[in-house]
Motif scaffolding. Sequence first.
Motif, PDB file in Angstrom:
ATOM      1  N   TYR A 324       0.964  -1.185  -0.179  1.00  0.00           N
ATOM      2  CA  TYR A 324      -0.061  -0.096  -0.085  1.00  0.00           C
ATOM      3  C   TYR A 324       0.770   1.337  -0.219  1.00  0.00           C
ATOM      4  CZ  TYR A 324      -4.019  -2.990   0.658  1.00  0.00           C
ATOM      5  OH  TYR A 324      -5.283  -3.749   0.326  1.00  0.00           O
ATOM      6  N   ARG A 325       2.130   1.460   0.846  1.00  0.00           N
ATOM      7  CA  ARG A 325       3.014   2.667   0.574  1.00  0.00           C
ATOM      8  C   ARG A 325       3.391   2.915  -0.843  1.00  0.00           C
ATOM      9  NH1 ARG A 325       7.071   2.123   5.537  1.00  0.00           N
ATOM     10  NH2 ARG A 325       4.942   2.092   7.410  1.00  0.00           N
ATOM     11  N   ARG A 326       3.322   1.758  -1.747  1.00  0.00           N
ATOM     12  CA  ARG A 326       4.101   1.273  -2.868  1.00  0.00           C
ATOM     13  C   ARG A 326       3.208   2.088  -3.928  1.00  0.00           C
ATOM     14  NH1 ARG A 326       6.518  -3.482  -6.800  1.00  0.00           N
ATOM     15  NH2 ARG A 326       6.515  -2.670  -8.703  1.00  0.00           N
ATOM     16  N   ASP A 327       1.503   1.547  -3.779  1.00  0.00           N
ATOM     17  CA  ASP A 327       0.459   1.856  -3.880  1.00  0.00           C
ATOM     18  C   ASP A 327       0.454   3.833  -4.029  1.00  0.00           C
ATOM     19  OD1 ASP A 327       0.227   0.237  -5.487  1.00  0.00           O
ATOM     20  OD2 ASP A 327      -1.721  -0.406  -3.739  1.00  0.00           O
ATOM     21  N   TYR A 328       0.334   4.130  -2.900  1.00  0.00           N
ATOM     22  CA  TYR A 328      -0.061   5.516  -2.654  1.00  0.00           C
ATOM     23  C   TYR A 328       1.182   6.850  -3.345  1.00  0.00           C
ATOM     24  CZ  TYR A 328      -0.436   9.936   0.503  1.00  0.00           C
ATOM     25  OH  TYR A 328      -0.398  11.313   0.562  1.00  0.00           O
ATOM     26  N   ASN A 329       2.449   5.704  -3.082  1.00  0.00           N
ATOM     27  CA  ASN A 329       3.717   6.650  -3.896  1.00  0.00           C
ATOM     28  C   ASN A 329       3.429   6.424  -5.267  1.00  0.00           C
ATOM     29  OD1 ASN A 329       5.343   6.970  -1.539  1.00  0.00           O
ATOM     30  ND2 ASN A 329       6.200   5.743  -1.390  1.00  0.00           N
ATOM     31  N   ARG A 330       3.410   5.395  -5.491  1.00  0.00           N
ATOM     32  CA  ARG A 330       3.207   5.844  -7.516  1.00  0.00           C
ATOM     33  C   ARG A 330       1.775   6.456  -7.500  1.00  0.00           C
ATOM     34  NH1 ARG A 330       1.198   1.913 -10.489  1.00  0.00           N
ATOM     35  NH2 ARG A 330      -0.016   0.663  -8.371  1.00  0.00           N
ATOM     36  N   ALA A 331       0.444   6.744  -7.217  1.00  0.00           N
ATOM     37  CA  ALA A 331      -0.524   7.540  -7.251  1.00  0.00           C
ATOM     38  C   ALA A 331      -0.053   8.579  -6.951  1.00  0.00           C
ATOM     39  CB  ALA A 331      -1.889   7.221  -6.326  1.00  0.00           C
ATOM     40  N   LEU A 332       0.546   8.820  -6.121  1.00  0.00           N
ATOM     41  CA  LEU A 332       1.507  10.518  -5.966  1.00  0.00           C
ATOM     42  C   LEU A 332       2.490  11.187  -6.687  1.00  0.00           C
ATOM     43  CD1 LEU A 332       0.204  10.673  -2.754  1.00  0.00           C
ATOM     44  CD2 LEU A 332       2.404  11.547  -1.906  1.00  0.00           C
ATOM     45  N   GLU A 333       3.395  10.261  -7.667  1.00  0.00           N
ATOM     46  CA  GLU A 333       4.132  10.421  -8.643  1.00  0.00           C
ATOM     47  C   GLU A 333       3.211  10.797  -9.745  1.00  0.00           C
ATOM     48  OE1 GLU A 333       7.493  10.875  -8.855  1.00  0.00           O
ATOM     49  OE2 GLU A 333       7.709  10.909  -6.465  1.00  0.00           O
ATOM     50  N   ALA A 334       2.395  10.318 -10.075  1.00  0.00           N
ATOM     51  CA  ALA A 334       0.897  10.420 -11.158  1.00  0.00           C
ATOM     52  C   ALA A 334       0.314  11.493 -11.041  1.00  0.00           C
ATOM     53  CB  ALA A 334      -0.171   9.344 -11.333  1.00  0.00           C
ATOM     54  N   ARG A 335      -0.071  12.227  -9.709  1.00  0.00           N
ATOM     55  CA  ARG A 335       0.262  13.229  -8.987  1.00  0.00           C
ATOM     56  C   ARG A 335       0.648  14.236  -9.966  1.00  0.00           C
ATOM     57  NH1 ARG A 335      -4.917  16.298  -9.965  1.00  0.00           N
ATOM     58  NH2 ARG A 335      -5.212  17.345  -7.994  1.00  0.00           N
ATOM     59  N   LEU A 336       2.086  14.350  -9.467  1.00  0.00           N
ATOM     60  CA  LEU A 336       3.276  15.518 -10.052  1.00  0.00           C
ATOM     61  C   LEU A 336       3.285  15.258 -11.305  1.00  0.00           C
ATOM     62  CD1 LEU A 336       4.984  16.439  -8.186  1.00  0.00           C
ATOM     63  CD2 LEU A 336       7.193  15.390  -8.185  1.00  0.00           C
ATOM     64  N   GLU A 337       2.855  14.524 -11.563  1.00  0.00           N
ATOM     65  CA  GLU A 337       3.336  14.513 -13.491  1.00  0.00           C
ATOM     66  C   GLU A 337       2.070  15.750 -13.290  1.00  0.00           C
ATOM     67  OE1 GLU A 337       2.893  11.540 -16.058  1.00  0.00           O
ATOM     68  OE2 GLU A 337       3.534  10.357 -14.282  1.00  0.00           O
ATOM     69  N   GLN A 338       0.504  15.990 -13.306  1.00  0.00           N
ATOM     70  CA  GLN A 338      -0.363  16.734 -12.855  1.00  0.00           C
ATOM     71  C   GLN A 338      -0.191  18.196 -12.795  1.00  0.00           C
ATOM     72  OE1 GLN A 338      -2.495  15.385 -15.448  1.00  0.00           O
ATOM     73  NE2 GLN A 338      -0.460  13.484 -15.317  1.00  0.00           N
TER      74      GLN A 338
END
Length: 678
Positions: A324-338
């Motif tokens: 779940y930490r990995r999922d969260y961090n991937r989601a934050l990286e995707a948000r940072l793209e936007q």
Amino acid sequence: MENRLDRRQFLGAVGGAATLALAPADLLVSRAAASENVLKLPKEWVEPPHEFSQAPFWFWNDDLSETELLRQIEDFQAHGVHAFLIHPRAGLPKSIGWLSERMIGFMRFAIERAAARDTWVILYDEGMYPSGSSSGQVVAENPAFRTRGLVCVDLDEAKPGTEVQGVRIGAGGAPELTAGQNLVAIVPRKKNGHRIAVIDRAAREGRSVIRGLHFLENDPPRRENRREVPENQPPGADILNPESVTCFIRLVYQRYYDEFGKHFGKTVQAVFTDEPSLLARGSERGMVPGTTGIVAPVNAFLGYDFTEHLPALWYEDEPDAAKYRRDYNRALEARLEQTFYRPISEWCRTHGISLCGHPAGGDDIGPLRHFHIPGQDIVWRYVEPDKPSALEGEQSTQAKCASSAMIHLGRRRNLNEYCGAFGHDFTFEEMKWLANWLLVRGCNLLVPHAFYYSIRGPRIDERPPDVGPNNTWWPQFTPFAQATARLCWLNTDSTHVCGLAILGLNDWLPWRAAKVCFQNQRDFNYLEARHLWEGAEVDADGIRLAGMHYRALILEDDPPAQAKPAIDTLARAGRIIRWDASMDAAGLVTMIDKLIPPDVQAEPDVPHLRVRHVRKGGIDYYLLFNEGAGDLGCRLTLSAKGRRFLLDPVSGSAPAISNDVPIRLAGHTMQVLAVERT
């Protein structure tokens, strides 16, 4: 001038694909042209255009003068360096503040002198790093733009009337939030049922900062043990907040355009953004990245409600906490793209200039789709000659990360900042090895870290060493600069001959199978999984993307759900190779060779030989790098048939060699085997 840069050539129409054909008139016969056994060398190999120069960080780290700036620019050019990246740096006097009139004036002087000398410039978007705060000016304009994060409070353990993680606990055991604090959720832990309050708030004063430009002490002496001296630390900005990023763009990017717009796309080729970080530097213990309203975009990216798993961000004993930490961090990286990368990329595109630089992680490939010149960064001896780090670990993926992104996104160039903070014992041989390590993996724009304006006092110890004019090897730099320019030219506007891909995620690239491929001369590119449902054509014959055709795909982990249709299609056709720890190297190579006829075969085995095959101007070129310290010799069987020539990047020579003559490479050296098809 003959080598005058053209914006469309350098940028590829600002991020678009471009091809520069070599017309017959552009070919230059080498000195021994009378011999039929001499390759007709493109003039760009003999005299590489300035476009392919190394572009070093130029640390502006002391009181500046126009006389000295001009002297150093001319010295760079005298040693084969025809580009520079202006990097305001710790050690500037306080009278030269970030984007002050004095700083802008010196930048204008350097840009105009570069324009007159066929030299090109990259601007840096921060003072000093990580990028996103304009040296604290974003927060000064609006304190609400300060870096934010998430903290948690165990309500079943916190005592009423106390303060935990900056949050006051009321008499009834509930959090009493103050202005600027927001309750994200109260969630029971799965491990023990405790109620966990998750709050988003701003970082405390003095935490989540960036490095500054000015020493705290006026004109400090050099410290014992070569330690760096303290500098100011401006507050970091919330780069997950679009309004904060809009402010940053206006303060920095628009200011640059207002001051230097007439040079954009000409002398000023790009703006460099440097490892934007969600919590900047020196974050609080117990704070994780986040911002107001972050759960909604996390849920949208992951396709499930993350709320019940929030405690896993702090408690390792929660079920599947690592996942779940990995999922969260991937989601934050995707948000940072936007919120960050996309807006500054779009601004650069509309203003006729490239966005370059690199993200924070060595295998962050997702953000690179927003870079017109994708990039990465080798620092702190993360990669070293003759060490496992050259092939193992997150950092070992970064050169392929950037070059693969270049190919799959249709860019012309990809860069790597290299040599930063390698220490005073760093050698010229190590610098050359790092350059070759990058070039054979497809890099075509080298950004040395760094050339120092000054090494006075403690400046010599700030992320050392100076790898240019203030080093003992500077008199030997010109042949090195010429060799790297030739190889960067070769890696640009050429076709990479490669039929193998390794699947990665936006923030993770596997290295274990890659290591086997490198050691057995089975070249590959990293494919971000997103391409499988965005842009790639997938059928029983493989994957087609940006002119590449991959007939085999290596998986080291389960891909995202969106990739399942493509993976199923490839699996039915037998084009998926699943790597796991039980597979030996020979087994992996055998599986690859069943799907893709070997492009290069070496006899005997030479695990230190790295090979990159590109096709340009009707000639096949094989970059050959001996990554090991010992000499090697082998016979090479190649898919390309024809007369062979061995090109020396340092001298530019290209003598013919017999096809059955073994290739011999001294330790840590690079040669190029050219095949003129007959």
